[in-house]
Enzyme design. Structure first.
Site, PDB file in Angstrom:
ATOM      1  N   HIS A  14       0.638  -1.545  -0.126  1.00 37.94           N
ATOM      2  CA  HIS A  14       0.063   0.039  -0.046  1.00 37.94           C
ATOM      3  C   HIS A  14       0.884   1.364   0.013  1.00 37.94           C
ATOM      4  CE1 HIS A  14       0.892  -0.219   4.172  1.00 37.94           C
ATOM      5  NE2 HIS A  14       0.690   1.056   4.415  1.00 37.94           N
TER       6      HIS A  14
HETATM    7  C1  UD1 Z   1      -1.872   5.550   5.930  1.00 40.02           C
HETATM    8  C2  UD1 Z   1      -0.795   5.835   6.722  1.00 40.02           C
HETATM    9  C3  UD1 Z   1       0.532   4.627   6.468  1.00 40.02           C
HETATM   10  C4  UD1 Z   1      -0.009   3.485   7.105  1.00 40.02           C
HETATM   11  C5  UD1 Z   1      -1.623   3.130   6.519  1.00 40.02           C
HETATM   12  C6  UD1 Z   1      -2.096   1.951   7.091  1.00 40.02           C
HETATM   13  C7  UD1 Z   1      -0.186   8.306   6.407  1.00 40.02           C
HETATM   14  C8  UD1 Z   1       0.431   9.291   5.678  1.00 40.02           C
HETATM   15  N1  UD1 Z   1      -0.230   7.053   5.845  1.00 40.02           N
HETATM   16  O1  UD1 Z   1      -1.925   5.272   4.581  1.00 40.02           O
HETATM   17  O2  UD1 Z   1       1.547   5.156   7.157  1.00 40.02           O
HETATM   18  O3  UD1 Z   1       0.595   2.519   6.724  1.00 40.02           O
HETATM   19  O4  UD1 Z   1      -2.481   4.077   6.808  1.00 40.02           O
HETATM   20  O5  UD1 Z   1      -3.079   1.575   6.439  1.00 40.02           O
HETATM   21  O6  UD1 Z   1      -0.797   8.706   7.180  1.00 40.02           O
HETATM   22  N2  UD1 Z   1      -9.237   5.118   1.940  1.00 40.02           N
HETATM   23  C9  UD1 Z   1     -10.464   4.519   1.911  1.00 40.02           C
HETATM   24  N3  UD1 Z   1     -10.965   4.029   3.256  1.00 40.02           N
HETATM   25  C10 UD1 Z   1     -10.356   4.384   4.377  1.00 40.02           C
HETATM   26  C11 UD1 Z   1      -9.322   5.129   4.342  1.00 40.02           C
HETATM   27  C12 UD1 Z   1      -8.653   5.470   3.122  1.00 40.02           C
HETATM   28  O7  UD1 Z   1     -11.084   3.952   1.102  1.00 40.02           O
HETATM   29  O8  UD1 Z   1     -10.900   4.039   5.578  1.00 40.02           O
HETATM   30  C13 UD1 Z   1      -8.661   5.309   0.751  1.00 40.02           C
HETATM   31  C14 UD1 Z   1      -8.826   6.860   0.139  1.00 40.02           C
HETATM   32  O9  UD1 Z   1      -8.974   6.813  -1.123  1.00 40.02           O
HETATM   33  C15 UD1 Z   1      -7.531   7.587   0.540  1.00 40.02           C
HETATM   34  C16 UD1 Z   1      -6.706   6.403   0.448  1.00 40.02           C
HETATM   35  O10 UD1 Z   1      -7.238   5.168   0.726  1.00 40.02           O
HETATM   36  O11 UD1 Z   1      -7.140   8.449  -0.200  1.00 40.02           O
HETATM   37  C17 UD1 Z   1      -5.381   6.652   1.336  1.00 40.02           C
HETATM   38  O12 UD1 Z   1      -5.668   6.848   2.565  1.00 40.02           O
HETATM   39  P1  UD1 Z   1      -4.886   7.446   3.694  1.00 40.02           P
HETATM   40  O13 UD1 Z   1      -5.322   7.277   5.171  1.00 40.02           O
HETATM   41  O14 UD1 Z   1      -4.547   8.706   2.917  1.00 40.02           O
HETATM   42  O15 UD1 Z   1      -3.338   6.767   3.687  1.00 40.02           O
HETATM   43  P2  UD1 Z   1      -2.898   5.256   3.758  1.00 40.02           P
HETATM   44  O16 UD1 Z   1      -2.624   4.721   2.314  1.00 40.02           O
HETATM   45  O17 UD1 Z   1      -4.257   4.475   4.130  1.00 40.02           O
END
Ligand code: UD1
Length: 374
Positions: free
Chosen positions: A202
């Site tokens: 991821h």
């Molecule tokens: C975040 C953390 C990462 C951690 C990971 C664990 C930061 C910078 N990154 O990354 O360090 O390893 O979580 O999973 O804080 N999304 C969904 N549903 C959700 C949450 C996110 O669909 O509940 C999608 C959204 O499109 C979003 C993307 O996932 O834009 C990324 O989510 P985000 O929270 O920005 O970062 P992660 O890649 O999950």
């Protein structure tokens, strides 16, 4: 007050909440920033980890780094002002960690950083920036390994602020491994024990670049001709897979794409895997504890103790490199190890440190600025 936002945060705070509750000297408040909001990334973790429903959910959701960080700050400030906690605990390295630490610090509230001191020395990782800044703001830095202490010393952080307590993520693993094992018979109807590869992916560096992601997909196709590949897909990765005609139909039965797994199911899958291919931080630690082969598709790790004392190895992210690394690792017997204080009792040490009767021995903390002026 505990502030959590993303999946790995929940795993780290759960044992601390249990330990503080047992201590009996604490009132606790749990704030969920809402960075992770899907039930499979959030709710199910709260249930399986035995965590209470958060007292407050800031519901920030997704956004750019600036927007997400700013939104957590904007929404958490009134909460911190209202409750004026004696300690604000922030775990890990996600955007919510930095945002909560910065807001609390500016209000003069004492901040304790759980999992302090880890460094990849790679500023292209958003988590590295979050870690460095949070550490420099925190009053109490709770480290999981000796290398973290050395990193903090090298950055000039006063040793009185640093306390080596061990790994809270392993506390959760130790407590819940029996429950995870109880899930195995159901999973084993589909999978032979010790004869599959588990994949998680991821990191923006691996999944946001189409070329890089293609290399992984190709590698997985080839690896699946040796062993079944199980791939629970993170939402970020799923978004980048959308529209691709993959995997090829002939291999579908040996390449299994799943929804994100719950804590217990994923732990069971890790425990019985032949090998785990990942770019996660926590998975490097969990496989080390479990003695399962781990290949980390990153040029660096902030968890070097998993290389020196565990089963982890850094591997390249190109298809040929990945395939060779998996085949090479499968021909070797993993060398289990156990880093110091990864013993299931880190959270108890934290509770002991934070207990009111011990605060005279805890690092000196400032009094909340807004209370001083009130
Ligand atoms: C975040 C953390 C990462 C951690 C990971 C664990 C930061 C910078 N990154 O990354 O360090 O390893 O979580 O999973 O804080 N999304 C969904 N549903 C959700 C949450 C996110 O669909 O509940 C999608 C959204 O499109 C979003 C993307 O996932 O834009 C990324 O989510 P985000 O929270 O920005 O970062 P992660 O890649 O999950």
């Amino acid at each position: 007050m505990h502030v959590v936002g993303a999946r790995p945060n929940f795993v780290k705070i759960a044992p601390i909440m249990h330990a503080l509750a047992q201590h009996g000297k604490f009132q606790q408040r749990l704030v969920h920033t809402g960075q992770h909001y899907d039930a499979r990334l959030s709710e199910v973790f709260f249930q399986e980890l035995g965590m209470p429903v958060p007292d407050i959910n800031l519901e920030v959701g997704s956004g750019s780094h600036a927007c997400q960080t700013a939104e957590v700050m904007r929404r958490i400030e009134p909460v911190l002002l209202e409750f004026a906690p004696d300690w604000v605990l922030v775990p890990g390295d996600v955007n919510s960690t930095l945002a909560a630490a910065l807001t609390a610090c500016k209000l003069g509230l004492p901040v304790a950083h759980v999992e302090a001191g880890l460094r990849s020395f790679d500023r292209t990782m958003p988590e590295e920036i979050n870690r460095v800044l949070t550490d420099h703001m925190a009053d109490l830095l709770l480290t999981p390994s000796r290398d973290a202490d050395a990193n903090l010393a090298a950055e000039g952080i006063a040793p009185e602020r640093v306390c080596f307590v061990g790994n809270v993520m392993i506390d959760t693993l130790v407590r819940l491994l029996p429950s995870a094992e109880a899930r195995w018979p159901r999973i084993s109807e589909l999978l032979p024990r010790g004869e599959y590869v588990l994949v998680t992916l991821h990191r923006p560096g691996n999944v946001d670049d189409p070329q890089r992601l293609q290399e992984f997909l190709h590698a997985m196709e080839v690896i699946a001709t040796d062993l079944p590949v199980i791939f629970p897909v993170h939402p970020r990765t799923r978004a980048h897979l959308r529209g691709r005609t993959w995997p090829p139909s002939a291999l579908v039965s040996r390449l299994c794409l799943l929804e994100p797994q719950s804590y217990l199911d994923f732990l069971a899958l890790q425990a019985h895997a032949a090998l785990v291919l990942t770019d996660s931080g926590g998975v490097q630690e969990e496989t080390t504890f479990l003695g399962v082969r781990c290949l980390t598709a990153r040029p660096n790790t902030e968890r070097p103790v998993t290389l020196t004392h565990g089963t982890n190895r850094l591997v390249p992210s190109d298809a040929l490199g990945l395939i060779a690394a998996v085949r090479g690792a499968m021909s070797e017997t993993p060398r289990p190890g156990r880093p110091e204080l990864w013993d299931g009792h880190a959270a108890e040490r934290i509770a002991d440190l934070l207990a009111p009767s011990r605060q005279d021995r805890a690092p000196a903390v400032k009094s909340p600025r807004h209370l001083e002026s009130a």
